[in-house]
Write a protein that holds these residues in place. Structure first.
Motif, PDB file in Angstrom:
ATOM      1  N   THR A  30      -0.768  -3.791  -2.090  1.00 55.48           N
ATOM      2  CA  THR A  30      -1.664  -4.780  -2.704  1.00 55.48           C
ATOM      3  C   THR A  30      -0.985  -6.136  -2.823  1.00 55.48           C
ATOM      4  O   THR A  30      -1.567  -7.177  -2.491  1.00 55.48           O
ATOM      5  N   LYS A  61       1.533  -7.198  -1.060  1.00 56.01           N
ATOM      6  CA  LYS A  61       1.772  -7.714   0.286  1.00 56.01           C
ATOM      7  C   LYS A  61       0.524  -8.386   0.846  1.00 56.01           C
ATOM      8  O   LYS A  61       0.594  -9.447   1.492  1.00 56.01           O
ATOM      9  N   ALA A  62      -0.646  -7.785   0.602  1.00 60.52           N
ATOM     10  CA  ALA A  62      -1.897  -8.374   1.087  1.00 60.52           C
ATOM     11  C   ALA A  62      -2.148  -9.728   0.433  1.00 60.52           C
ATOM     12  O   ALA A  62      -2.627 -10.669   1.085  1.00 60.52           O
ATOM     13  N   ARG A  93       0.314 -12.315   1.925  1.00 59.87           N
ATOM     14  CA  ARG A  93       0.032 -12.616   3.327  1.00 59.87           C
ATOM     15  C   ARG A  93      -0.836 -13.869   3.466  1.00 59.87           C
ATOM     16  O   ARG A  93      -0.743 -14.598   4.449  1.00 59.87           O
TER      17      ARG A  93
END
Length: 570
Positions: free
Chosen positions: A452, A454-455, A458
């Motif tokens: 979560t 990381k998203a 990003r």
């Protein structure tokens, strides 16, 4: 006679008595019966799973004159001398304290002599991974040219530390963790032999706390016997192991399911004040969620394990959704990994409790149930973004004299408050070196975060970095708001950044990509110097830099932002 610990008294003396390693013991018995005995064996596996016991039983079986079907008789002088450690031809060595080259050379020299009493001379080297490089080289020479009637049995919990040249010259047996049901059965046999009363659920608690090791299980049982007053009860097992009662887990998870954050945090605080260890607490909750899931999907499995089903457990199992249990297990597992590298596990437990008990986490887990509406919403958002980009492009290509005055431009209200002062503070001390360090470890930082987190990251990029702070710009305002309101996200960035860059633990400041140009330009305009940069105001009240000052501003911008800026001629 002095008291002996249970794991010594009830140490396995036959292959059939070794619990949970049926495939290995049967293979060794067949090798003895068929006289296909190798010169070197490697026993690997977790602690307390029977490696050293199997080695001593193997030494007895190949030297016992009364061996039957590969099992020693345990009654002859040879078996008894090996059991009590007085047999000179069976040498047991601890490599943790005898790991030098000289010790292994001494063993190699003694291996040249034939056994005096036994048929085979057996060397059992425990914790063999502790040997030094020179000692491994000395041992390798012996394994390459084995002597007749000499057998080496190497035991270790860390086979990856043993050179491949050693492993390739041995027969390897991997001992696995012992199942809870097998440990419970063995503990019941031990208590029955000792004539000690017990509650079945108490043995399950002890077996789970042992984490697959029979020696650990017997050690905990030894403590429970000493702590109890003639009977090992469930309460006794919980106190000795530091585990949670079913009632406490019922109440805690019920508060999480009911989204009562305050109640859940109060119960967590009570458990920590009672001295419950963070890792044990998380392990108990994970097992409890697993039991709830099994009870919903396959209740017969819990019955086979002897799980006692309480009314609170049944009520919780009927109320909680499967998707929510998946979410709980994921959060608890991630927290279990995170507390391994921190000295303040209580913080992570509190954050995990908030995540378990807040409605937002439940909405995330049910995204699969509303895929169609979300997909439609994403399409609408993408269309709006495309239209906004076209409008911005159209404004850029309009002639300057036809542009609307600033006071006629309709501003779109935003619910996000830009941290302008904090950004300016970072920009004042920003350096190109820090920015390059951050960019270099950015991908590693992404990989170290949870899926979560990381998203979220990003959809962002670093804009400026100083020794104490870093400015991160997000593509969308909603993600920026989510990051700003998520303390765990900021804490994860803080911790992982300090891990990748030495002596660097900056405060993260989140803005949007849309706000970044104005923040940057306002900072440059306010830091042109101490009066050396001149500005002029045009008729339409727009401020522009004089030609002679443009180079200085560009230079200042390059110092602050490095390769992140792009110079264009108007």
């Amino acid at each position: 006679m002095a008291y002996q610990a249970l794991y010594r008294v009830f140490r396995s003396q036959r292959f059939d008595a070794i619990v949970g390693q049926r495939a290995i013991t049967q293979t060794l018995k067949n090798a003895i019966v068929q006289e296909q005995i190798s010169h070197a064996y490697l026993f690997t596996g977790p602690r307390g799973t029977g490696k050293t016991s199997a080695a001593k039983i193997f030494a007895k079986a190949i030297n016992c004159p009364n061996s039957v079907d590969g099992e020693p008789c345990n009654e002859c002088d040879m078996c008894l001398s090996i059991t009590n450690g007085s047999q000179e031809d069976v040498i047991e060595i601890d490599a943790a304290s005898n790991n030098g080259v000289e010790e292994i050379r001494f063993i190699r020299d003694r291996a040249n002599y034939a056994p005096t009493q036994a048929t085979y001379k057996v060397y059992i080297i425990d914790e063999v991974h502790m040997l030094s490089t020179g000692a491994f080289n000395a041992l390798l020479k012996t394994l390459e040219e084995p002597k007749k009637n000499v057998i080496f049995i190497l035991a270790t919990t860390e086979p990856h530390k043993i050179p491949a040249t050693i492993i390739s010259r041995t027969q390897r047996f991997d001992f696995k963790r012992i199942q809870v049901a097998d440990i419970v059965e063995h503990l019941a046999d031990v208590l029955q032999e000792m004539a000690v009363e017990y509650e079945p659920n108490a043995l399950t608690i002890i077996a789970r706390a042992a984490e697959g090791g029979m020696r650990d299980a017997l050690s905990i049982l030894d403590q429970a016997i000493a702590f109890s007053e003639g009977q090992i009860t469930e309460t006794t097992a919980l106190d000795v192991t530091g585990s949670l009662t079913n009632e406490r887990m019922d109440h805690f998870l019920q508060a999480c399911v009911d989204q009562q954050v305050s109640d859940a945090l109060m119960q967590l605080q009570g458990m920590l004040e009672d001295g419950k260890e963070a890792s044990r607490l998380l392990e108990n909750l994970l097992f409890y969620c697993r039991d709830l899931l099994l009870y919903q999907q396959a209740p017969a499995l819990l019955e086979q394990e002897g799980k006692q089903i309480s009314e609170g457990f049944q009520h919780l199992a009927s109320e909680v959704q499967v998707e929510q249990l998946y979410q709980f297990i994921t959060i608890l597992n991630e927290t279990q990994q995170e507390i391994r590298f921190t000295t303040s596990p209580g913080i992570y437990l509190e954050v995990a409790t908030v995540k378990l008990a807040t409605p937002a986490t439940q909405a995330v887990t049910t995204i699969a149930d509303s895929a169609a509406p979300d997909s439609q919403q994403i399409k609408v958002l993408q269309q709006e973004i495309t239209e906004l980009r076209q409008q911005i492009k159209h404004l850029h290509v309009q002639p300057k004299e036809t542009a609307k005055p600033k006071n006629q431009v309709r501003q779109v209200a935003s619910t996000y408050r830009v941290p302008r002062e904090r950004v300016n503070q970072v920009l004042k001390n920003a350096t190109k070196e820090r920015m390059l360090q951050v960019k270099k470890i950015w991908e590693d930082l992404l990989d170290s975060l949870s899926p979560t987190q990381k998203a979220m990251l990003r959809a962002s990029e670093p804009k400026a970095a100083s020794d104490t702070g870093i400015v991160i710009a997000f593509d969308y305002e909603i993600i920026c708001q989510r990051a700003t309101s998520d303390p765990e996200f900021s804490l994860a960035l803080h911790n992982h950044m300090s891990r990748f860059i030495e002596n660097y633990a900056p405060e993260s400041i989140f803005i949007t990509q849309e706000d970044w140009p104005s923040l940057r330009n306002d900072f440059l305009a306010g830091n042109q110097g101490d009066g050396t940069l001149e500005v002029e105001e045009s008729d339409n009240q727009e401020v522009s830099l004089l030609p002679e000052t443009e180079d200085l501003v560009v230079t200042k911008a390059q110092e602050l932002f490095g390769d992140l800026i792009k110079i264009e001629e108007n």
